[in-house]
Write a protein that holds these residues in place. Structure first.
Motif, PDB file in Angstrom:
ATOM      1  N   LYS A 112      33.898 -16.330 -49.295  1.00  0.00           N
ATOM      2  CA  LYS A 112      35.224 -17.057 -49.791  1.00  0.00           C
ATOM      3  C   LYS A 112      35.449 -16.330 -51.137  1.00  0.00           C
ATOM      4  N   THR A 114      36.939 -16.943 -54.399  1.00  0.00           N
ATOM      5  CA  THR A 114      36.838 -17.965 -55.691  1.00  0.00           C
ATOM      6  C   THR A 114      37.902 -17.640 -56.561  1.00  0.00           C
ATOM      7  N   GLU A 115      38.510 -16.546 -56.620  1.00  0.00           N
ATOM      8  CA  GLU A 115      39.730 -16.402 -57.774  1.00  0.00           C
ATOM      9  C   GLU A 115      40.861 -17.318 -57.304  1.00  0.00           C
ATOM     10  N   ILE A 129      41.501 -17.486 -47.986  1.00  0.00           N
ATOM     11  CA  ILE A 129      40.232 -17.951 -48.460  1.00  0.00           C
ATOM     12  C   ILE A 129      39.048 -17.282 -48.177  1.00  0.00           C
ATOM     13  N   GLU A 130      38.797 -17.127 -46.718  1.00  0.00           N
ATOM     14  CA  GLU A 130      37.688 -16.501 -46.253  1.00  0.00           C
ATOM     15  C   GLU A 130      37.637 -16.099 -44.789  1.00  0.00           C
ATOM     16  N   HIS A 245      39.460  -8.407 -52.659  1.00  0.00           N
ATOM     17  CA  HIS A 245      38.333  -9.032 -52.594  1.00  0.00           C
ATOM     18  C   HIS A 245      37.125  -8.319 -51.792  1.00  0.00           C
ATOM     19  N   THR A 249      33.528  -7.342 -53.403  1.00  0.00           N
ATOM     20  CA  THR A 249      32.663  -7.612 -52.824  1.00  0.00           C
ATOM     21  C   THR A 249      31.542  -6.508 -52.567  1.00  0.00           C
TER      22      THR A 249
END
Length: 257
Positions: A112, A114-115, A129-130, A245, A249
């Motif tokens: 996910k 989170t930002e 989102i994910e 993202h 990650t």
């Protein structure tokens, strides 16, 4: 001439207010269309002024009046002869300082994001989102969760760890309208901007991983020369949110078990 143009601008603003009040569309879409409408307003003001002057001239006014009467038919003819929408593609890339195998694992199903949404996403544009995946290899189903719903992406190519390609079998609306009302069901949010397929490509360069994301899509909004760059920019921003993202990650330190 200038007075005729500003009268046309005022009429466009009044029409925009009417659309907002009666929940026919949202504020963001109207703002995006405003520059095009003002440009067309110049043409309309020139033609309107010419027609007004011609109507004072007796017999010569027959031709411009005939053009006005034929205008609805010309619009209908344009709709029946409209060519197929071109397949557009947008590619965005990022450099990742991590092993390519680790980047691959993050690509196929990233955690996910989170930002909080920034930029255009704060105005209602759908943002990722994910992502999660059911199965592995060709035939697996990837679900990319957006703020407006899920993209369902059947995998068509699985070349670990360098290429993940997929079709898009269903997609959510591209945005939530910014409006006076809680929910606006604008027709152009359904079936007018359609993602057809996409892919992630990974390759190593000088000890880093180049990660590319590409989306192929069509949209029916005309003219393409105006709306195309706007939709390309929106998709590029979506790519950047996902790729950055994945980069963060993949580059994060691995926590010891």
């Amino acid at each position: 001439m200038f007075s005729a143009y500003w009268i046309s601008v005022l009429s466009l603003l009044a029409l925009g207010c009417f659309i907002l009040v009666f929940a026919l569309d949202g504020a963001v879409c109207l703002l995006m269309a405003l520059p095009l409408a003002m440009f067309l307003g110049v043409i309309g003001a020139v033609l309107g002024r010419y027609l007004g002057m011609a109507c004072q001239g007796g017999l010569p006014s027959v031709l411009p009046l005939l053009l006005v009467l034929l205008f609805p038919g010309l619009v209908a003819f344009e709709r029946t002869t409209k060519p197929a929408e071109p397949l557009r593609s947008v590619t965005t890339s990022v450099l990742v300082r991590a092993p390519i195998e680790r980047v691959w694992q993050t690509v196929i199903a990233f955690p996910k994001i989170t930002e909080p949404p920034t930029g255009i996403f704060r105005c209602g544009i759908a943002y990722p989102i994910e992502a999660n995946i059911e199965g592995t290899g060709v035939g697996a189903i990837r679900h990319c969760v957006f703020s407006t719903g899920n993209f369902v992406e059947p995998i068509t190519r699985w070349e670990e760890p360098t290429l993940l390609a997929f079709d898009v079998s269903s997609s959510p609306p591209p945005m939530r309208e910014l409006s006076l009302y809680e929910h606006v069901e604008a027709p152009h949010l359904h079936g007018h901007m359609v993602s057809h397929r996409g892919q992630f490509r990974l390759f190593e360069r000088e000890g880093q991983v180049v990660l590319e994301g590409t989306t192929w899509y069509t949209h029916t909004l005309s003219p393409q020369w105006y709306w195309g760059p706007i939709s390309d920019y929106m998709i590029h921003q979506i790519h950047e949110r996902v790729l950055n993202h994945i980069k963060r990650t993949s580059e994060a330190p691995v926590q010891a078990p």
